[in-house]
Design a protein around this motif. Sequence first.
Motif, PDB file in Angstrom:
ATOM      1  N   LEU A   1       0.688  -1.116   0.107  1.00 30.01           N
ATOM      2  CA  LEU A   1      -0.122   0.054   0.022  1.00 30.01           C
ATOM      3  C   LEU A   1       0.782   1.147   0.065  1.00 30.01           C
ATOM      4  CD1 LEU A   1      -2.778  -0.928   2.367  1.00 30.01           C
ATOM      5  CD2 LEU A   1      -2.949  -0.736   0.010  1.00 30.01           C
ATOM      6  N   ALA A   2       1.954   1.162   0.695  1.00 26.54           N
ATOM      7  CA  ALA A   2       2.814   2.322   0.840  1.00 26.54           C
ATOM      8  C   ALA A   2       3.604   2.473  -0.427  1.00 26.54           C
ATOM      9  CB  ALA A   2       3.917   2.175   1.577  1.00 26.54           C
TER      10      ALA A   2
ATOM     11  N   LEU B   1       2.282   1.708  -3.494  1.00 18.84           N
ATOM     12  CA  LEU B   1       0.971   1.887  -4.643  1.00 18.84           C
ATOM     13  C   LEU B   1       0.852   3.616  -4.224  1.00 18.84           C
ATOM     14  CD1 LEU B   1      -1.244  -0.875  -3.996  1.00 18.84           C
ATOM     15  CD2 LEU B   1      -0.115  -0.229  -6.246  1.00 18.84           C
ATOM     16  N   HIS B   2       1.121   3.990  -2.844  1.00 15.92           N
ATOM     17  CA  HIS B   2       0.758   5.698  -2.588  1.00 15.92           C
ATOM     18  C   HIS B   2       2.001   6.409  -3.384  1.00 15.92           C
ATOM     19  CE1 HIS B   2      -3.019   5.642  -0.570  1.00 15.92           C
ATOM     20  NE2 HIS B   2      -2.661   4.563   0.103  1.00 15.92           N
ATOM     21  N   ARG B   3       2.984   5.811  -3.078  1.00 17.68           N
ATOM     22  CA  ARG B   3       4.400   6.345  -3.383  1.00 17.68           C
ATOM     23  C   ARG B   3       4.324   6.527  -4.999  1.00 17.68           C
ATOM     24  NH1 ARG B   3       8.819   8.523  -4.550  1.00 17.68           N
ATOM     25  NH2 ARG B   3      10.949   7.995  -4.149  1.00 17.68           N
TER      26      ARG B   3
ATOM     27  N   ALA C   1       1.688   6.667  -7.033  1.00 19.22           N
ATOM     28  CA  ALA C   1       0.801   7.362  -7.416  1.00 19.22           C
ATOM     29  C   ALA C   1       1.287   8.876  -7.109  1.00 19.22           C
ATOM     30  CB  ALA C   1      -0.522   7.102  -6.648  1.00 19.22           C
ATOM     31  N   GLY C   2       1.988   9.307  -6.366  1.00 22.47           N
ATOM     32  CA  GLY C   2       2.481  10.775  -5.921  1.00 22.47           C
ATOM     33  C   GLY C   2       3.562  10.954  -7.047  1.00 22.47           C
TER      34      GLY C   2
ATOM     35  N   GLU D   1       1.706  11.736 -10.170  1.00 16.73           N
ATOM     36  CA  GLU D   1       1.154  13.141 -10.192  1.00 16.73           C
ATOM     37  C   GLU D   1       2.147  14.216 -10.450  1.00 16.73           C
ATOM     38  OE1 GLU D   1      -2.126  14.212 -10.488  1.00 16.73           O
ATOM     39  OE2 GLU D   1      -2.963  12.144 -10.640  1.00 16.73           O
TER      40      GLU D   1
ATOM     41  N   SER E   1      -1.012   4.783 -11.120  1.00 15.48           N
ATOM     42  CA  SER E   1      -1.776   4.494  -9.886  1.00 15.48           C
ATOM     43  C   SER E   1      -2.908   3.353 -10.548  1.00 15.48           C
ATOM     44  CB  SER E   1      -2.559   5.889  -9.566  1.00 15.48           C
ATOM     45  OG  SER E   1      -3.333   6.333 -10.586  1.00 15.48           O
TER      46      SER E   1
END
Length: 167
Positions: A32-33, A35-37, A39-40, A43, A77
């Motif tokens: 999850l971390a 995946l968030h990284r 996506a960031g 972006e 993402s």
Amino acid sequence: MTTLPTAPLLLHTPALDEAKAPKDQVQRAAELAALHRAAGAGEAAAAWVRELAGHQGEEDHGRLLERVAEAIAQASSREIIPGSNGLLTEELRCTLAADVVLGASHTTGTLPELHAGERMSLIAVCAIAAAMPSCVLGDLARELEVLAAELDAATAAGRAASEALAG
């Protein structure tokens, strides 16, 4: 009389299940971390490409770069789906192809207003974003962290090139 060795009897025990649970939870948290990284990083890269789009004299080049920015954000993402085959749709693959530096030259007769450092960084950003969904086929957390760091580096190089040219 000889006796045959017997296999140990494996029983379902709550203690064994509890011992496995933290490892699974740690792995899931790492994924999850990552995946968030990713996506960031996607972006941030998309924001830089949108800036490139805004500097285009030809409207067609600007629209194409806007689509590229959206594709970068999506590939880094929503397209990273654990359990999937890790492949991009044909549309995303085409949008993120290296020929993005040619822009809409087939309709405008001109190239996008990009400089050498921007071109190379744009190609790198697109290639890295396109590779991200395939991480689901391997060690998702580790591979995605590596690609997210590379995406950040490529974006930073592109921004630096843009700033050097503007200043």
